[in-house]
Design a protein around this motif. Structure first.
Motif, PDB file in Angstrom:
ATOM      1  N   LEU B 648       0.828  -1.207   0.000  1.00 54.60           N
ATOM      2  CA  LEU B 648       0.000   0.000   0.000  1.00 54.60           C
ATOM      3  C   LEU B 648       0.864   1.259   0.000  1.00 54.60           C
ATOM      4  O   LEU B 648       0.347   2.374   0.017  1.00 54.60           O
ATOM      5  N   GLY B 649       2.186   1.084   0.020  1.00 54.97           N
ATOM      6  CA  GLY B 649       3.081   2.238   0.012  1.00 54.97           C
ATOM      7  C   GLY B 649       3.401   2.741   1.408  1.00 54.97           C
ATOM      8  O   GLY B 649       3.991   3.797   1.567  1.00 54.97           O
ATOM      9  N   SER B 706       4.198  10.498  -0.062  1.00 59.97           N
ATOM     10  CA  SER B 706       4.101  11.161  -1.345  1.00 59.97           C
ATOM     11  C   SER B 706       2.607  11.280  -1.592  1.00 59.97           C
ATOM     12  O   SER B 706       1.803  10.768  -0.791  1.00 59.97           O
ATOM     13  N   ILE B 707       2.226  11.902  -2.683  1.00 59.57           N
ATOM     14  CA  ILE B 707       0.789  12.010  -2.951  1.00 59.57           C
ATOM     15  C   ILE B 707       0.131  10.629  -3.046  1.00 59.57           C
ATOM     16  O   ILE B 707      -0.898  10.397  -2.417  1.00 59.57           O
ATOM     17  N   PRO B 708       0.728   9.650  -3.774  1.00 58.58           N
ATOM     18  CA  PRO B 708       0.090   8.322  -3.805  1.00 58.58           C
ATOM     19  C   PRO B 708      -0.080   7.706  -2.416  1.00 58.58           C
ATOM     20  O   PRO B 708      -1.111   7.089  -2.133  1.00 58.58           O
ATOM     21  N   VAL B 709       0.924   7.874  -1.531  1.00 63.85           N
ATOM     22  CA  VAL B 709       0.790   7.310  -0.182  1.00 63.85           C
ATOM     23  C   VAL B 709      -0.344   8.003   0.562  1.00 63.85           C
ATOM     24  O   VAL B 709      -1.174   7.350   1.202  1.00 63.85           O
ATOM     25  N   ALA B 710      -0.398   9.338   0.432  1.00 62.63           N
ATOM     26  CA  ALA B 710      -1.465  10.084   1.108  1.00 62.63           C
ATOM     27  C   ALA B 710      -2.818   9.606   0.599  1.00 62.63           C
ATOM     28  O   ALA B 710      -3.745   9.378   1.388  1.00 62.63           O
ATOM     29  N   ILE B 711      -2.943   9.408  -0.720  1.00 56.72           N
ATOM     30  CA  ILE B 711      -4.218   8.950  -1.283  1.00 56.72           C
ATOM     31  C   ILE B 711      -4.533   7.543  -0.784  1.00 56.72           C
ATOM     32  O   ILE B 711      -5.670   7.255  -0.382  1.00 56.72           O
ATOM     33  N   SER B 712      -3.514   6.679  -0.760  1.00 57.36           N
ATOM     34  CA  SER B 712      -3.747   5.311  -0.312  1.00 57.36           C
ATOM     35  C   SER B 712      -4.236   5.287   1.145  1.00 57.36           C
ATOM     36  O   SER B 712      -5.150   4.543   1.497  1.00 57.36           O
ATOM     37  N   ILE B 713      -3.632   6.133   1.983  1.00 49.56           N
ATOM     38  CA  ILE B 713      -4.083   6.202   3.392  1.00 49.56           C
ATOM     39  C   ILE B 713      -5.522   6.696   3.455  1.00 49.56           C
ATOM     40  O   ILE B 713      -6.364   6.132   4.155  1.00 49.56           O
ATOM     41  N   MET B 714      -5.802   7.747   2.687  1.00 48.06           N
ATOM     42  CA  MET B 714      -7.158   8.313   2.744  1.00 48.06           C
ATOM     43  C   MET B 714      -8.198   7.309   2.263  1.00 48.06           C
ATOM     44  O   MET B 714      -9.266   7.179   2.850  1.00 48.06           O
ATOM     45  N   VAL B 715      -7.901   6.582   1.184  1.00 49.47           N
ATOM     46  CA  VAL B 715      -8.850   5.585   0.676  1.00 49.47           C
ATOM     47  C   VAL B 715      -9.062   4.491   1.716  1.00 49.47           C
ATOM     48  O   VAL B 715     -10.194   4.074   1.983  1.00 49.47           O
ATOM     49  N   PHE B 716      -7.973   4.056   2.360  1.00 49.21           N
ATOM     50  CA  PHE B 716      -8.108   3.031   3.386  1.00 49.21           C
ATOM     51  C   PHE B 716      -9.055   3.502   4.491  1.00 49.21           C
ATOM     52  O   PHE B 716      -9.971   2.789   4.890  1.00 49.21           O
ATOM     53  N   PHE B 717      -8.826   4.735   4.954  1.00 51.48           N
ATOM     54  CA  PHE B 717      -9.673   5.251   6.034  1.00 51.48           C
ATOM     55  C   PHE B 717     -11.107   5.479   5.584  1.00 51.48           C
ATOM     56  O   PHE B 717     -12.034   5.361   6.370  1.00 51.48           O
ATOM     57  N   ALA B 718     -11.279   5.822   4.310  1.00 50.57           N
ATOM     58  CA  ALA B 718     -12.634   6.052   3.795  1.00 50.57           C
ATOM     59  C   ALA B 718     -13.452   4.775   3.840  1.00 50.57           C
ATOM     60  O   ALA B 718     -14.655   4.801   4.077  1.00 50.57           O
ATOM     61  N   LEU B 719     -12.806   3.624   3.629  1.00 49.07           N
ATOM     62  CA  LEU B 719     -13.560   2.388   3.466  1.00 49.07           C
ATOM     63  C   LEU B 719     -13.515   1.450   4.663  1.00 49.07           C
ATOM     64  O   LEU B 719     -14.294   0.519   4.755  1.00 49.07           O
ATOM     65  N   CYS B 720     -12.600   1.671   5.592  1.00 51.51           N
ATOM     66  CA  CYS B 720     -12.409   0.703   6.656  1.00 51.51           C
ATOM     67  C   CYS B 720     -13.383   0.909   7.823  1.00 51.51           C
ATOM     68  O   CYS B 720     -13.791   2.029   8.100  1.00 51.51           O
ATOM     69  N   ALA B 721     -13.739  -0.202   8.479  1.00 57.39           N
ATOM     70  CA  ALA B 721     -14.673  -0.140   9.616  1.00 57.39           C
ATOM     71  C   ALA B 721     -13.900   0.066  10.905  1.00 57.39           C
ATOM     72  O   ALA B 721     -13.844  -0.808  11.755  1.00 57.39           O
ATOM     73  N   GLN B 722     -13.270   1.236  11.047  1.00 56.38           N
ATOM     74  CA  GLN B 722     -12.460   1.450  12.246  1.00 56.38           C
ATOM     75  C   GLN B 722     -13.229   2.225  13.293  1.00 56.38           C
ATOM     76  O   GLN B 722     -12.933   3.383  13.552  1.00 56.38           O
ATOM     77  N   CYS B 723     -14.224   1.597  13.871  1.00 59.17           N
ATOM     78  CA  CYS B 723     -14.976   2.286  14.916  1.00 59.17           C
ATOM     79  C   CYS B 723     -15.709   1.237  15.726  1.00 59.17           C
ATOM     80  O   CYS B 723     -16.691   0.659  15.274  1.00 59.17           O
ATOM     81  N   ALA B 724     -15.207   0.973  16.921  1.00 61.82           N
ATOM     82  CA  ALA B 724     -15.817  -0.048  17.771  1.00 61.82           C
ATOM     83  C   ALA B 724     -17.249   0.313  18.118  1.00 61.82           C
ATOM     84  O   ALA B 724     -18.125  -0.551  18.131  1.00 61.82           O
ATOM     85  N   SER B 725     -17.505   1.626  18.357  1.00 54.76           N
ATOM     86  CA  SER B 725     -18.857   2.025  18.763  1.00 54.76           C
ATOM     87  C   SER B 725     -19.870   1.736  17.668  1.00 54.76           C
ATOM     88  O   SER B 725     -20.988   1.313  17.950  1.00 54.76           O
ATOM     89  N   THR B 726     -19.467   1.983  16.399  1.00 53.85           N
ATOM     90  CA  THR B 726     -20.392   1.712  15.297  1.00 53.85           C
ATOM     91  C   THR B 726     -20.731   0.231  15.233  1.00 53.85           C
ATOM     92  O   THR B 726     -21.895  -0.149  15.073  1.00 53.85           O
ATOM     93  N   LEU B 727     -19.714  -0.618  15.402  1.00 54.24           N
ATOM     94  CA  LEU B 727     -19.960  -2.056  15.343  1.00 54.24           C
ATOM     95  C   LEU B 727     -20.887  -2.502  16.477  1.00 54.24           C
ATOM     96  O   LEU B 727     -21.753  -3.343  16.287  1.00 54.24           O
ATOM     97  N   MET B 728     -20.716  -1.870  17.650  1.00 50.04           N
ATOM     98  CA  MET B 728     -21.619  -2.187  18.775  1.00 50.04           C
ATOM     99  C   MET B 728     -23.046  -1.797  18.440  1.00 50.04           C
ATOM    100  O   MET B 728     -23.988  -2.530  18.746  1.00 50.04           O
ATOM    101  N   VAL B 729     -23.208  -0.623  17.820  1.00 52.80           N
ATOM    102  CA  VAL B 729     -24.561  -0.166  17.485  1.00 52.80           C
ATOM    103  C   VAL B 729     -25.174  -1.089  16.431  1.00 52.80           C
ATOM    104  O   VAL B 729     -26.366  -1.424  16.509  1.00 52.80           O
ATOM    105  N   ILE B 730     -24.371  -1.549  15.483  1.00 56.21           N
ATOM    106  CA  ILE B 730     -24.883  -2.475  14.467  1.00 56.21           C
ATOM    107  C   ILE B 730     -25.364  -3.760  15.138  1.00 56.21           C
ATOM    108  O   ILE B 730     -26.434  -4.273  14.852  1.00 56.21           O
ATOM    109  N   ARG B 731     -24.572  -4.240  16.082  1.00 50.91           N
ATOM    110  CA  ARG B 731     -24.978  -5.442  16.795  1.00 50.91           C
ATOM    111  C   ARG B 731     -26.321  -5.234  17.510  1.00 50.91           C
ATOM    112  O   ARG B 731     -27.224  -6.030  17.439  1.00 50.91           O
ATOM    113  N   ARG B 732     -26.415  -4.069  18.181  1.00 50.77           N
ATOM    114  CA  ARG B 732     -27.623  -3.792  18.954  1.00 50.77           C
ATOM    115  C   ARG B 732     -28.835  -3.644  18.027  1.00 50.77           C
ATOM    116  O   ARG B 732     -29.908  -4.151  18.319  1.00 50.77           O
ATOM    117  N   GLU B 733     -28.647  -2.947  16.915  1.00 50.30           N
ATOM    118  CA  GLU B 733     -29.782  -2.663  16.039  1.00 50.30           C
ATOM    119  C   GLU B 733     -30.208  -3.880  15.224  1.00 50.30           C
ATOM    120  O   GLU B 733     -31.357  -3.986  14.840  1.00 50.30           O
TER     121      GLU B 733
END
Lengths: 80, 768
Positions: B648-649, B706-733
């Motif tokens: 991923l660079g 570099s710009i590609p690394v910055a873009i790769s990081i941003m895309v990863f964060f845009a798509l990844c489920a990095q939030c424990a609270s959200t996963l808890m709410v999904i479980r509850r709902e």
């Protein structure tokens, strides 16, 4: 109801600016009850603001956006 | 429960109920002021809102129930409201009276729920809110006659102007002491007869003693939540008894469920006949013209995109100076505390762990506030419903309806309220798909990552006289990236996991109104304090953990020696450093006509020459620190995972930062802050994390970012489920761990592949 009701047609066929009285609502019971509770019930006067799918309707001065499909049919009688 | 004592001072409980969009929350705030408290009912996620006020020596506890068109409990949410009103909710206890708030400009429909409230036989106060709107539309209502016919007080009110509030308070106090009234009864005796029979049958087959009200609702609500809940003990017997009762009633021309609407609206018309006069056609109001444009198939969509674009441009434009100020403050605090403490692990913990970590995330507070401000404004002025209308057509293409749009739009602020807002979607399949894609919407926690990457690695180019900036455009693109990816994902889910027809879509379009500053600011404050709380707890803990892992087990004595020397050298060269700072400022501003660039550069070079001993010290420190970090626990662990993130660079530091941010994505900013503060990629010009990232290098000297690394990081964060609270709410709902696990798995896979593709594509594009 004072106005003379002409032939009935499905609500989504009304043109912009037309008014009608709801004659019949047919479909799955849960959906029909929801519509009725929100204000679209038999005997109420509807005014088509913007036809289409979804359309914008006015009932008792309140606007709603609605999109119907095969599960619910609302028949209205046009009034002048 | 405690028996009611007719003492004036004992607190009374009063429930507030009404249709959505009637100004219920505004009235609630007007009545209780700041004395309110928000929580959840146990087991469900319905918001429990309580408030208090005291009037004429009587203290009243108000319970705000969710806005509803009807009291028939077809969903779990509505069941909570009914339980509260029946006194079956132990958290609330017995209800002494009810305030029913209605929209005076749409009384006929609003009296539907009032008729259901009156069925309960509780003392009731009717508040005719939006009296001004009714007047504007030429609707004439006689409140005295209405009160007379209903047998309850009816008070015209303009809650947003705080009119008649004391009168309402006084009527509430009176009602809270009134005895129970006879329930309104609009149903025939045959229906009550069936109710009694069924009540006895329930007792016989399931040993449940049910209140008459619930049994009667059970007959009326076909396929509702009550039917599911109450027939559980003995489904076969109970459901067939229920069906028989309905059949017998049908034979008597009492057709369930249509009969209820017929009877209630009949009652409503009868009550209003002669009390209210409504002009045939609604008089044209100024906002109607505006509405025609905003709901137009083409212009409406264009206006929507433009509005979104302006929002993101102005966030980056307006919050920038505030953020600079916060960064400056963070640096000052760090330096001040740093100079007070002796070198050693404790100083490092405070400066590199806590201040660089938590402070790094807190500098984004201005942006968070602006983002929530805009979303709250759009919601409160009535535009959101129009946006949902416009989006319905697009949403049907992926098999969803406009109803899914509002939850998804709220997820742009935070997926948690977004997922909770999916309860307004009655269709289960639609609701599930909406829940599963909601975390893909760019929430406010992703924003700091974008802001950091964009500000550090994209040149500040602007067009159209500075109104459009590359930074603003990039933020806009990144913010909507997740939403764009969500389209095929939602389509796929709807085609595979949740096959089914798109349900009909009905939504009220409330009148436009000037947003209430009180409500808007309240929401912004709520979210901002939640953000600060998270920074102070979860992020603080992670920062300390990351600090510990990157500080130990190495020996830091040599580093401390160099740091002491640097401090001494800094005081020796104090004058040169100050001169350099001033010159650099001049050079950046280019505005000084009397100071030609060449001369400034020459003097800067001369100063640098004199400062060489200091630079050498910094170089030594950086080398030592880098070595120490590489040998720390974190460094060793990072080296192990480096092969996974290299495609991923990323270097191992980013890899570790990303791993640490799985509980909450904004942790990445704090983690990088700590790593780079300890790792020593800093010099005397260091302006915080941004420049630390810019100067980070691979062992061979190539820059890491570099710009590609910055873009790769941003895309990863845009798509990844990095939030424990959200996963808890999904479980509850969704009531199942499986769906939370599924969301985590699909999003993380998507993020890894997306980041890899983005890195490869961006590198290729920039190289060619």
């Amino acid at each position: 109801m004072s106005s003379v009701v002409s032939h009935a047609l499905p609500l989504e066929m009304m043109s912009a600016g037309e008014q009608g009285l709801v004659v019949e609502i047919d479909g799955a019971p849960e959906l029909v009850v929801r519509l009725e509770e929100m204000g679209l019930h038999t005997g109420v006067r509807v005014y088509m603001v913007q036809p289409g799918s979804p359309c914008i309707l006015e009932i008792n001065h309140q606007r709603y956006s609605m999109r119907f499909d095969e599960s619910v049919t609302v028949l209205v009688g046009l009034v002048p | 429960m405690i028996e009611k004592v007719p003492s004036k001072n004992l607190e009374r409980t009063v429930a507030v109920i009404g249709n959505p969009n009637t100004g219920k929350s505004t009235l609630f705030t007007a009545l209780t002021g700041v004395h309110s408290q928000i929580g959840n009912y146990p087991g469900v996620t319905v918001e429990k809102k309580l408030g208090w006020f005291e009037f004429e020596g009587q203290s009243i506890r108000l319970v705000d129930l969710p806005g509803t068109y009807s009291l028939s409990p077809r969903t779990i949410d509505e069941m909570v409201s009914v339980d509260v009103l029946l006194g079956r909710q132990p958290e609330v206890g017995q209800i002494d009276a009810v305030v029913c708030i209605v929209d005076a400009s749409n009384l006929e429909r609003n009296l539907y729920v009032l008729s259901q409230v009156l069925d309960l036989g509780l003392p009731t106060v009717l508040v005719l809110n939006m009296w001004d709107v009714a007047q504007e539309r030429g609707i004439q209502i006689n409140p005295e006659e209405l009160a007379n016919r209903l047998g309850i007080p009816a008070i015209p009110c303009e809650a947003h102007r705080r009119k008649q509030i004391d009168l309402i308070r006084s009527e509430i106090v009176k009602a809270s002491h009134a005895p129970k009234s006879t329930p309104l009864d609009i149903f025939p005796e045959a229906f009550h007869e069936e109710g009694r029979t069924l009540q006895a049958e329930f007792q016989q087959f399931s040993n449940q003693v049910l209140p008459t009200y619930l049994v009667e609702r059970l007959i009326l609500d076909v396929g509702g939540q009550l039917e599911i809940d109450l027939t559980k003990p003995n489904p076969e017997q109970l459901i067939s008894r229920l069906k028989e009762a309905r059949e017998r009633l049908k034979a008597l021309q009492f057709r369930v469920p249509n009969i209820e609407a017929k009877l209630r609206y009949g009652w409503s018309r009868q009550i209003l006949n002669g009390v209210m006069s409504v002009p045939e056609k609604r008089p044209a109001v100024a906002t109607d013209t505006l509405d025609r444009w905003l709901t137009h198939r083409f212009w409406g969509l264009l206006a929507f995109c433009l509005a979104m674009f302006i929002v993101f441009q102005s966030i980056s434009w307006a919050a920038q100076p505030l953020m600079k100020f916060c960064e400056f403050g963070q640096k000052q605090v760090g330096e001040m505390i740093g100079s007070l403490l002796p070198f050693g692990p404790f100083r490092s913990l405070v400066v590199d762990g806590v201040i660089a970590g938590v402070g790094g995330i807190l500098v984004f507070l201005p942006q968070i506030c602006f983002l929530f401000l805009f979303i709250a404004l759009l919601e409160d002025c009535g535009y959101m419903a129009r946006a949902a209308f416009l989006m319905d057509k697009l949403m049907t293409k992926v098999g969803l309806s406009g109803k899914s749009f509002v939850p998804l739009m709220s997820s742009f602020a935070c997926a948690i309220p977004g997922i909770m807002a999916t309860r307004t979607i009655e269709n289960r399949r639609d609701r599930m798909v909406t829940i599963l894609v909601a975390p893909l919407m760019s929430c406010s926690a992703r924003a700091p990552v974008y802001w950091l990457m964009v500000a550090a690695f994209f040149p500040s180019i602007s067009w159209a006289g500075g109104w459009i900036t590359l930074h603003g455009v990039m933020l806009f693109v990144m913010t909507f990236f997740g939403a764009v990816v969500a389209i095929p994902i939602a389509w796929l889910f709807k085609k595979t996991l949740f096959k089914g027809e798109t349900p009909p879509f009905v939504m009220e379009l409330p009148s436009y109104k000037v947003p209430s500053p009180r409500i808007v600011l309240h929401r912004v404050f709520d979210r901002a304090s939640a953000f600060v709380m998270r920074a102070g707890t979860l992020i603080l803990a992670t920062s300390i953990l990351i600090w510990g892992a990157s500080y130990f087990p190495s020996d830091h004595t040599e580093e401390q020696k160099v740091l002491t020397e640097i401090r001494q050298a800094e005081s020796t060269f104090a004058r040169e450093l100050e001169a350099k700072e001033q010159l650099s400022l001049l050079r950046e501003n280019h505005s000084h006509p009397n100071a030609p660039q060449a001369e400034i550069d020459e003097r800067l070079a001369e100063l640098d020459q004199r400062l060489k001993p200091l630079h050498d010290l910094f170089d030594t420190r950086n080398k030592i620190s880098e070595q120490l970090l590489a040998n720390s626990f974190l460094g060793r662990f990072g080296k192990i995972i480096e092969p996974v993130v290299k495609p991923l660079g990323w270097d191992w530091r980013i890899g570790v930062g990303v791993l640490a941010s799985f509980p909450a994505r904004e942790v990445i900013v704090a983690t990088l802050g700590t790593i780079y503060s300890l790792g020593g990629d800093v010099d005397e010009n260091s302006q915080g994390l941004q420049s630390a990232l810019q100067s980070a290098t691979w062992p061979d000297g190539r820059p890491v970012y570099s710009i590609p690394v910055a873009i790769s990081i941003m895309v990863f964060f845009a798509l990844c489920a990095q939030c424990a609270s959200t996963l808890m709410v999904i479980r509850r709902e969704t009531n199942h761990w499986g769906w939370a696990a599924f969301t985590f798995a699909y999003m993380t896979t998507l993020a890894y592949i997306g980041a890899w593709v983005a890195y490869v594509a961006a590198s290729w594009l920039l190289a060619s």
